[in-house]
Design a protein around this motif. Structure first.
Motif, PDB file in Angstrom:
ATOM      1  N   CYS A 117     -42.845 -42.566   2.723  1.00 31.73           N
ATOM      2  CA  CYS A 117     -43.804 -41.772   1.944  1.00 31.73           C
ATOM      3  C   CYS A 117     -45.116 -41.544   2.685  1.00 31.73           C
ATOM      4  O   CYS A 117     -45.906 -40.688   2.299  1.00 31.73           O
ATOM      5  CB  CYS A 117     -44.063 -42.420   0.581  1.00 31.73           C
ATOM      6  N   ALA A 118     -45.354 -42.309   3.762  1.00 35.32           N
ATOM      7  CA  ALA A 118     -46.565 -42.116   4.563  1.00 35.32           C
ATOM      8  C   ALA A 118     -46.370 -41.040   5.624  1.00 35.32           C
ATOM      9  O   ALA A 118     -47.349 -40.461   6.111  1.00 35.32           O
ATOM     10  CB  ALA A 118     -46.966 -43.423   5.237  1.00 35.32           C
ATOM     11  N   LEU A 119     -45.110 -40.762   5.971  1.00 36.35           N
ATOM     12  CA  LEU A 119     -44.814 -39.744   6.975  1.00 36.35           C
ATOM     13  C   LEU A 119     -44.727 -38.362   6.326  1.00 36.35           C
ATOM     14  O   LEU A 119     -44.169 -38.216   5.240  1.00 36.35           O
ATOM     15  CB  LEU A 119     -43.475 -40.054   7.646  1.00 36.35           C
ATOM     16  N   HIS A 123     -41.095 -35.070   9.374  1.00 40.18           N
ATOM     17  CA  HIS A 123     -40.612 -36.150  10.238  1.00 40.18           C
ATOM     18  C   HIS A 123     -39.564 -37.030   9.559  1.00 40.18           C
ATOM     19  O   HIS A 123     -39.095 -37.995  10.167  1.00 40.18           O
ATOM     20  CB  HIS A 123     -41.795 -37.007  10.697  1.00 40.18           C
ATOM     21  N   TRP A 124     -39.205 -36.717   8.338  1.00 39.36           N
ATOM     22  CA  TRP A 124     -38.276 -37.586   7.608  1.00 39.36           C
ATOM     23  C   TRP A 124     -36.900 -37.644   8.257  1.00 39.36           C
ATOM     24  O   TRP A 124     -36.278 -38.709   8.300  1.00 39.36           O
ATOM     25  CB  TRP A 124     -38.146 -37.111   6.159  1.00 39.36           C
ATOM     26  N   ALA A 128     -35.180 -41.089   9.337  1.00 31.46           N
ATOM     27  CA  ALA A 128     -33.912 -41.535   8.764  1.00 31.46           C
ATOM     28  C   ALA A 128     -32.907 -41.865   9.868  1.00 31.46           C
ATOM     29  O   ALA A 128     -32.149 -42.852   9.763  1.00 31.46           O
ATOM     30  CB  ALA A 128     -33.346 -40.466   7.832  1.00 31.46           C
ATOM     31  N   ASP A 129     -32.898 -41.076  10.940  1.00 32.76           N
ATOM     32  CA  ASP A 129     -32.013 -41.363  12.071  1.00 32.76           C
ATOM     33  C   ASP A 129     -32.396 -42.680  12.741  1.00 32.76           C
ATOM     34  O   ASP A 129     -31.514 -43.443  13.179  1.00 32.76           O
ATOM     35  CB  ASP A 129     -32.070 -40.224  13.089  1.00 32.76           C
ATOM     36  N   GLN A 130     -33.695 -42.951  12.822  1.00 33.84           N
ATOM     37  CA  GLN A 130     -34.150 -44.218  13.374  1.00 33.84           C
ATOM     38  C   GLN A 130     -33.652 -45.397  12.534  1.00 33.84           C
ATOM     39  O   GLN A 130     -33.159 -46.402  13.063  1.00 33.84           O
ATOM     40  CB  GLN A 130     -35.688 -44.239  13.430  1.00 33.84           C
TER      41      GLN A 130
END
Length: 205
Positions: A117-119, A123-124, A128-130
């Motif tokens: 929620c801070a990003l 960049h989500w 999510a891939d990370q």
């Protein structure tokens, strides 16, 4: 980079303007510990660890917890917590960008509370891939999804942080091909700022 900058977060921690901080570990994390979903010996990552309240709680429980944060001031505060005898010499913190940081080995679990929620939503997908890369197959993602929808969302505005983690958007980020989802409804934890967080535990495929 869209959304808040490193300096934005640094200034919040330097000046103490961190209204999302409860001053203690999240009650849902305590509940997951009490339920035995997290136990001693596990390796766990906390991206966006902030002042490190959760790191301290997990260290006291015998969990090998590592925290990441973008802001040097947050890292300093978290390290100070882990320097206390209560931490029993466990827990580590690194200053890092969660969108580029890579782990040497995969983790048993990731605790996601205030990073998504801070990003900015741009960049989500990368984040999510990370999360998928950081976890071992069968590893668990303990997620608290911020519900902070604003009236302007009806006109397509993106306001934050915190950015609203709409459950349909989150399902698209974490599809069933890659993650096992529990059946809803999900427990909602209230926040003093008037928001709520949906507690969901996903299992990496």
């Amino acid at each position: 980079m869209a959304g808040p900058t490193q300096d934005f977060w640094q200034q919040r921690f330097v000046t103490g303007q961190i209204p999302w901080d409860r001053g203690d570990a999240h009650p849902q994390l305590k509940l997951w510990l009490d339920q035995g979903l997290l136990s001693a010996g596990l390796s766990l990552l906390i991206p966006g660890c902030g002042r490190g309240h959760e790191l301290l709680l997990l260290a006291k429980a015998g969990i090998d917890a590592r925290g990441l944060d973008y802001a040097p001031a947050a890292v300093e505060l978290a390290r100070a917590q882990l320097a206390t005898p209560e931490a029993q010499g466990r827990g580590r913190v690194e200053q890092a960008d969660v969108l580029t940081w890579q782990a040497a080995t995969a983790f048993d679990a990731v605790y996601e509370q205030t990073c998504l929620c801070a990003l900015h939503p741009d960049h989500w997908r990368a984040y999510a891939d990370q999360l998928h890369r950081w976890l071992k197959p069968g590893g668990r993602l303990f997620a608290l999804l911020m519900q902070a929808r604003r009236d302007s969302a009806g006109q397509g505005m993106l306001e934050g942080p915190p950015y609203h983690c709409d459950i349909q958007a989150v399902r698209a980020l974490f599809p069933s091909e890659c993650w096992d989802w529990p059946a809803p409804p999900y427990a909602a934890q209230p926040h003093a700022q008037g928001w709520t967080e949906l507690a969901v535990v996903l299992v990496r495929r």
